[in-house]
Write a protein that holds these residues in place. Structure first.
Motif, mmCIF file in Angstrom:
data_model
loop_
_atom_site.group_PDB
_atom_site.id
_atom_site.type_symbol
_atom_site.label_atom_id
_atom_site.label_comp_id
_atom_site.label_asym_id
_atom_site.label_seq_id
_atom_site.Cartn_x
_atom_site.Cartn_y
_atom_site.Cartn_z
ATOM 1 N N THR A 116 30.918 45.421 52.748
ATOM 2 C CA THR A 116 31.632 46.686 52.886
ATOM 3 C C THR A 116 32.003 46.930 54.346
ATOM 4 N N ARG A 117 32.964 47.832 54.551
ATOM 5 C CA ARG A 117 33.382 48.167 55.920
ATOM 6 C C ARG A 117 32.232 48.791 56.695
ATOM 7 N N ALA A 118 31.516 49.709 56.081
ATOM 8 C CA ALA A 118 30.419 50.391 56.779
ATOM 9 C C ALA A 118 29.374 49.389 57.256
ATOM 10 N N GLU A 119 29.061 48.390 56.420
ATOM 11 C CA GLU A 119 28.060 47.393 56.804
ATOM 12 C C GLU A 119 28.562 46.501 57.930
ATOM 13 N N ALA A 120 29.834 46.127 57.865
ATOM 14 C CA ALA A 120 30.393 45.272 58.917
ATOM 15 C C ALA A 120 30.421 46.001 60.258
ATOM 16 N N ARG A 162 37.580 38.936 50.596
ATOM 17 C CA ARG A 162 36.197 39.238 50.200
ATOM 18 C C ARG A 162 35.553 40.078 51.294
ATOM 19 N N GLY A 163 35.181 41.323 50.960
ATOM 20 C CA GLY A 163 34.454 42.169 51.885
ATOM 21 C C GLY A 163 35.324 42.762 52.971
ATOM 22 N N HIS A 164 34.750 42.876 54.157
ATOM 23 C CA HIS A 164 35.440 43.489 55.296
ATOM 24 C C HIS A 164 34.976 42.788 56.568
ATOM 25 N N ALA A 165 35.885 42.683 57.544
ATOM 26 C CA ALA A 165 35.568 42.035 58.817
ATOM 27 C C ALA A 165 36.048 42.898 59.968
ATOM 28 N N VAL A 166 35.263 42.930 61.047
ATOM 29 C CA VAL A 166 35.600 43.705 62.239
ATOM 30 C C VAL A 166 35.370 42.834 63.472
ATOM 31 N N ARG A 218 29.951 52.457 71.402
ATOM 32 C CA ARG A 218 30.217 53.874 71.130
ATOM 33 C C ARG A 218 31.480 54.051 70.295
ATOM 34 N N SER A 219 32.485 53.204 70.512
ATOM 35 C CA SER A 219 33.717 53.289 69.719
ATOM 36 C C SER A 219 33.427 52.997 68.249
ATOM 37 N N LEU A 220 32.650 51.966 68.004
ATOM 38 C CA LEU A 220 32.344 51.576 66.623
ATOM 39 C C LEU A 220 31.514 52.634 65.902
#
Length: 632
Positions: free
Chosen positions: A374-378, A312-316, A403-405
């Motif tokens: 979503t990935r962009a939101e995470a 479910r969704g995306h995690a970082v 800065r990497s993110l």
């Protein structure tokens, strides 16, 4: 049923396992070295057993002492965490032979995958045996262990012998096994892995993919799940290989199968880690499960469902390290005065406010994890959480992570393992707004030390303070403070804790915290300035520098606290050395750091030998530059 569990580890992972144990109603036992006697994982446990000594080889790597500790404390199970003894088949056997439950795969499965060369043969993947100029570049790797230890990239055939020697020496020191092998080095590849979970009833779950391409020194920095942009056919192929590896070894519990995916989509098997991974929280967030709880239940004989939970969704996840990326990723030590993240992200850590970051172990301070639809939101949420966190203490890689993110290569899902090779200089440039943070630090200090009379009707000389090279000149007036060198800045208010500055019509708060040097107990040693758009670590320049601080020309000082592990072969006083020539190697926080000659000349003094413990600034050697010799 397990009632009491000992974690054969320390720091963040020990605290992580204890958290699940509390949820499951299981009592906990910690083990600790002497430097870790007051560590957070010891304070969090229900009981603790001392392992005398400081070095890992004398403490956390002593399986016999760990087993004795478990029996003495009345534990009936052992969880190895990651690192140390987690992939040691002999330790797993010793735990089982003592009548304890082992939270991990069978010793035979660990043994089958312990050597990367044996693992490749088991899965029918051959490694390179001969190297010719046409094969380059290649990667020299340790057959045992991981974490970037015993790895060297070779681009010129003439460099291969030295790379093999260095990799063997480092592997032998780190893992007690000097076997190395050579395989093709994939330029621009992505590090992709599959989490598996297997029970004792024949069910194997492939629990999604993770992308761990952002790495420094072959060690992961940012991880995410699922791996972005993988074709479905490739994902299914990775799942098939991961499940095949588990079934081929009779695997049970949690494990990870790692791959390097080339730009053309070709996947190369790297290794199987027969333990829980550092980056396991992104899989937990994605699938809504607790992998540690699953490990414990599998060890108790429980069966998995036929199918894994749907993602479910995306995690970082980002790993916050006490290190200076701009100075060769040099580990940092000292007091962690404060570590506080905003709500909305998961934070796994082995430190609390006031704890000391020592030299003996890994430099990992915390792992921050964001999960979103979503990935962009995470990614956005994690970058913002890191940016607004209070991290007060030694230098860290926090700015690099933010800065990497936000870098286009990462946000667009195009990052590969060469990301930091290409972008490190830009990612470690001085943070914008540091000059204004220095203004806030100076005004907060002035507010904390009000002078007699507060202000004067007649013009006076400005007060001057310098932070990180930024000189701040200010004056006290009837209406507050004015700045001599910043006409675009208006001081709205200033207290010892917060300064509000109007910069170009925009008012922002600057929260200022000054920490004193424990050796002097009065002068500010470091100042942290937290703003809504980033944080700054400032070092004030003393008004009266210590005149006794002197070093002889050519002195080679220890850049960090650590242990001298090697000295270059044949190196002795009187030897001629060339600028950049490796002289010795320091080990600090599980990483080896090469110390090189600062100039060409003669080695006139050598004060280091293998096994010596050194502090920052310890004199290691002296090289008399060739120019000075010519003048003499």
């Amino acid at each position: 049923m397990i009632r009491t569990l000992l974690v054969a580890n320390r720091g963040e992972i020990a605290c992580r396992v204890f958290r699940t144990c509390r949820d499951l109603g299981i009592a906990t036992v910690a083990v600790h070295s002497d430097p870790d006697a007051g560590a957070l994982h010891v304070r969090r446990a229900d009981a603790a057993v001392r392992l005398p000594g400081a070095a890992p080889a004398d403490t956390y790597l002593r399986g016999d002492l760990v087993v004795k500790a478990a029996l003495a404390a009345g534990a009936d199970a052992v969880h190895p965490g990651y690192g140390f003894l987690s992939e040691n088949a002999d330790f797993a056997r010793a735990v089982l032979d003592a009548g304890l439950v082992w939270i991990g795969p069978p010793p035979e499965a660990i043994e089958a995958m312990a050597s990367k060369t044996r693992a490749k043969k088991l899965l029918g993947v051959a490694s390179l045996e001969r190297v010719t100029a046409g094969d380059l570049p290649v990667l020299v790797k340790a057959a045992a262990g991981g974490g970037g230890r015993g790895m060297r990239v070779v681009r010129e055939l003439a460099d291969l012998p030295a790379a093999l020697e260095a990799a063997r020496a480092e592997a032998l020191s780190a893992f007690g096994d000097g076997e190395v092998f050579v395989e093709p080095y994939v330029e621009g590849g992505r590090h992709v892995e599959v989490q598996i979970l297997a029970d004792t009833h024949g069910t194997v779950w492939p629990l999604g993919t993770r992308d761990c391409s952002l790495q420094r020194r072959h060690q992961k920095v940012v991880e995410e799940a699922p791996a972005p942009g993988l074709p479905q056919r490739l994902t299914e192929s990775l799942y098939e290989t991961a499940v095949r590896a588990a079934r081929a070894t009779g695997y049970t519990g949690a494990g990870t199968v790692e791959f390097l995916v080339a730009a053309d989509g070709t996947a190369h098997f790297l290794e199987m880690n027969t333990r829980l991974q550092v980056e396991h929280p992104v899989t937990e967030a994605l699938h809504g499960i607790d992998l540690v709880a699953q490990q414990i239940r599998i060890a108790e004989g429980a069966a998995l469902d036929a199918e894994p939970p749907r993602p479910r969704g995306h995690a970082v996840e980002a790993r916050l390290y006490a290190e200076d990326p701009a100075a060769g990723w040099t580990p940092q030590t000292g007091v962690l005065h404060r570590l506080a993240f905003p709500d909305g992200v998961r934070v796994d850590t082995g430190y609390a406010d006031g704890d000391t970051i020592g030299v003996h172990y890994d430099a990992l301070l915390a792992k921050a994890v964001a999960h979103a639809p979503t990935r962009a939101e995470a990614v956005r949420a994690l970058a913002r959480a890191l940016e607004s966190a209070a991290v007060h203490g030694p230098p860290t890689n926090r700015d690099l992570l933010v800065r990497s993110l936000r870098h286009p290569e990462f946000t667009e899902g195009r990052a590969d393992t060469g990301f930091y090779d290409r972008h490190l200089a830009a990612l470690t440039a001085p943070p914008p707004g540091e000059a204004y943070a220095a203004v806030a630090a100076a005004l907060a200090d002035a507010a904390a030390r009000p002078g007699p009379g507060a202000w004067r009707n007649v013009p006076s000389q400005p007060q001057t303070k310098t932070y990180n090279g930024h000189e701040v000149r200010y004056r006290r007036t009837r209406d507050g403070h004015t700045l001599d060198d910043h006409p675009d800045v208006r001081v709205v208010s200033a207290t010892p804790a917060e300064v509000r500055l109007d910069v170009g019509g925009v008012v922002r708060p600057y929260r200022v915290t000054a920490y004193t040097d424990p050796r002097t107990a009065h002068a500010a040693h470091v100042v942290h300035v937290d703003t809504p758009t980033g944080s700054h670590r400032l070092t004030p320049r003393p008004r009266f520098p210590d005149p006794t601080v002197r070093t002889a020309p050519g002195s080679l000082l220890a850049p960090m606290p650590g242990t001298v592990v090697r000295v270059a072969d044949g190196l002795r006083e009187g030897a001629r050395v060339e600028a950049g020539q490796p002289l010795l190697w320091l080990e600090a926080m599980k990483m080896e750091h090469r110390v090189t000659a600062p100039a060409s000349g003669t080695l006139t003094a050598l004060h280091a030998a293998p096994g010596h413990q050194v502090e920052v600034g310890t004199l290691l050697a002296v090289v008399s530059p060739a120019q000075e010799e010519d003048q003499e």
